[in-house]
Design an enzyme around this catalytic site. Structure first.
Site, PDB file in Angstrom:
ATOM      1  N   LYS A 199       0.852  -1.200   0.000  1.00 35.87           N
ATOM      2  CA  LYS A 199       0.000   0.000   0.000  1.00 35.87           C
ATOM      3  C   LYS A 199       0.891   1.256   0.000  1.00 35.87           C
ATOM      4  O   LYS A 199       2.109   1.156   0.238  1.00 35.87           O
ATOM      5  CB  LYS A 199      -0.902  -0.015   1.235  1.00 35.87           C
ATOM      6  N   TYR A 210      14.268  31.011   7.621  1.00 35.88           N
ATOM      7  CA  TYR A 210      13.022  31.586   8.136  1.00 35.88           C
ATOM      8  C   TYR A 210      13.034  31.677   9.662  1.00 35.88           C
ATOM      9  O   TYR A 210      13.554  30.783  10.342  1.00 35.88           O
ATOM     10  CB  TYR A 210      11.831  30.721   7.724  1.00 35.88           C
TER      11      TYR A 210
HETATM   12  C1  LIG Z   1      -0.113  -1.657   6.913  1.00 39.33           C
HETATM   13  C2  LIG Z   1      -0.621  -2.960   7.378  1.00 39.33           C
HETATM   14  C3  LIG Z   1       0.252  -4.056   7.500  1.00 39.33           C
HETATM   15  C4  LIG Z   1       1.759  -3.919   7.382  1.00 39.33           C
HETATM   16  O1  LIG Z   1       2.229  -3.281   8.540  1.00 39.33           O
HETATM   17  P1  LIG Z   1       3.800  -3.016   8.788  1.00 39.33           P
HETATM   18  O2  LIG Z   1       3.849  -2.490  10.173  1.00 39.33           O
HETATM   19  O3  LIG Z   1       4.198  -1.992   7.785  1.00 39.33           O
HETATM   20  O4  LIG Z   1       4.495  -4.291   8.610  1.00 39.33           O
HETATM   21  C5  LIG Z   1      -0.299  -5.286   7.813  1.00 39.33           C
HETATM   22  N1  LIG Z   1      -1.642  -5.417   8.006  1.00 39.33           N
HETATM   23  C6  LIG Z   1      -2.499  -4.381   7.915  1.00 39.33           C
HETATM   24  C7  LIG Z   1      -3.935  -4.601   8.167  1.00 39.33           C
HETATM   25  C8  LIG Z   1      -2.015  -3.121   7.609  1.00 39.33           C
HETATM   26  O5  LIG Z   1      -2.857  -2.086   7.532  1.00 39.33           O
END
Ligand SMILES: *Cc1c(COP(=O)(O)O)cnc(C)c1O
Length: 374
Positions: free
Chosen positions: A46, A264
């Site tokens: 993702k 800044y």
């Molecule tokens: C993002 C996610 C993962 C992976 O998590 P990591 O901590 O990046 O390994 C696994 N399961 C679900 C449901 C997630 O949303």
């Protein structure tokens, strides 16, 4: 929809060069796959594969042996399906109303996270007269997505009425990155009890931290994300191989007189004469603004000519400064590259200075860099 080409911006025009090491990504997947075997090791891709590029990273993971992938959204699933026609793809964020047909056409499996979504997918399957696969997500303490445990018990009792193929039962750990957190033990126990109510249905609990936490957590399928991309998954374990290298271009080198300020808010003062290099990237490129420095607070560091140099002053939208006074004169010139992320400085170190987490550094990696796939 037009997507930027893989390399994005030509190297000569870019304020920075982002290199993605697909060999390291593959090695990290094989490492975790070995640890969770005989459970299957999936890959979570993702967020544009945690900022590394969905298509190229997923292809590398497939070639390393991954066959099951998790995306957050249907739109990510569509891109992934184009690249990987034979992968099993789950869509984590659930079934949005009106997307049933797209899931079927693209052979995407929704992760159903409520009784309403379960009813929706069941009705859709009944209308088609087929049982399409989907996962059911049960909440064990995250209170984000998923059925309440009591709802899952009810679902198990009326299992014959489920109108789709229950391909996976899953839950998600909230605190597995902190070893010994009491919620993790409770989630494990609750999920184990729930999984027993669904004999024959593959079960999945482990994110990266869970995958690295011993066989109790592995069940049938592990779902690592951040550890694949070189982020730290557990507070007590070093990350696997770094996957991203970020080099920023020096726009100019300038001398700052004693008593003058930099950037800044005049937040950083040169107490003695300083030499600073101005880098052509800033918070619009995903560098956390809080990683800058002030007279009261140290900032992140970058590597120039083999030496660590501190950021100086606030980070601007498109620019930032580092203090190179410690380097011999004329070692650094406009056009040279400075390493902000790489083998020595990982995403978690930059995250710490930016008061965030490695995940956010990775998923914020900018669109204005020249991208190199190594
Ligand atoms: C993002 C996610 C993962 C992976 O998590 P990591 O901590 O990046 O390994 C696994 N399961 C679900 C449901 C997630 O949303």
């Amino acid at each position: 929809m037009s997507r930027p080409p893989r390399a994005g911006i030509p190297e000569a025009e870019a304020g920075g060069i982002l290199t993605i090491d697909l060999g390291a990504l593959s090695a990290n997947w094989r490492d975790i796959a070995g640890r969770v075997a005989p459970a299957e090791c999936a890959a979570v891709v993702k967020g544009d594969a945690y900022g590394t590029g969905l298509e190229s990273s997923a292809q590398a993971l497939w070639e390393a042996g991954a066959r099951t992938f998790f995306v957050a959204l249907l739109s990510e699933g569509r891109r992934l399906r184009e690249r990987l026609p034979d992968a099993v793809i789950y869509v984590l964020n659930g079934l949005f109303a009106g997307t049933e047909e797209s899931h079927r056409e693209l052979r995407l499996r929704p992760v159903l996270g409520s009784l309403a979504e379960i009813a929706c997918w069941s009705d859709y399957c009944a209308g088609l007269g087929t049982r399409l696969p989907a996962a059911v997500h049960v909440d064990t303490g995250m209170n984000r997505l998923g059925l309440a445990p009591s709802e899952a018990v009810g679902l198990a009792e009326t299992r014959e009425e489920i109108g789709f193929e229950l391909a996976l039962l899953m839950s998600h750990l909230a605190c597995a990155d902190e070893p010994g957190h009491p919620l993790t033990a409770r989630q494990l126990e609750d999920f184990r009890a729930l999984a027993k109510l669904f004999p024959g249905v593959p079960a999945s609990l482990a994110n990266s931290a869970g995958s690295l936490s011993g066989t109790d957590f592995h069940f049938d399928l592990a779902r690592p994300g951040v550890a694949l991309y070189g982020g730290k998954a557990r507070a007590d374990m070093a990350p696997l191989r770094p996957v991203v290298t970020l080099e920023l271009r020096i726009s100019q080198v300038r001398d700052v007189h004693a008593g003058e300020t930099i950037g800044y808010g005049a937040a950083a003062t040169a107490r003695e004469p300083r030499r600073v290099a101005i880098l052509a990237a800033g918070y619009a490129d995903g560098i956390p603004r809080l990683a800058g420095s002030s007279d009261a607070r140290r900032g992140a560091e970058a590597i120039v000519a083999g030496q660590r140099c501190p950021l100086i002053g606030r980070i601007s939208m498109d620019l930032m400064a580092i203090d190179i006074t410690a380097l011999p004169e004329d070692t650094v010139r406009a056009g040279d590259l400075v390493t902000l992320l790489g083998d020595e400085i990982g995403v978690d170190e930059l995250a710490r200075h930016g008061e965030t987490i490695g995940y956010e550094i990775l998923t914020s990696l900018g669109r204005r860099y020249h991208r190199r796939i190594a």
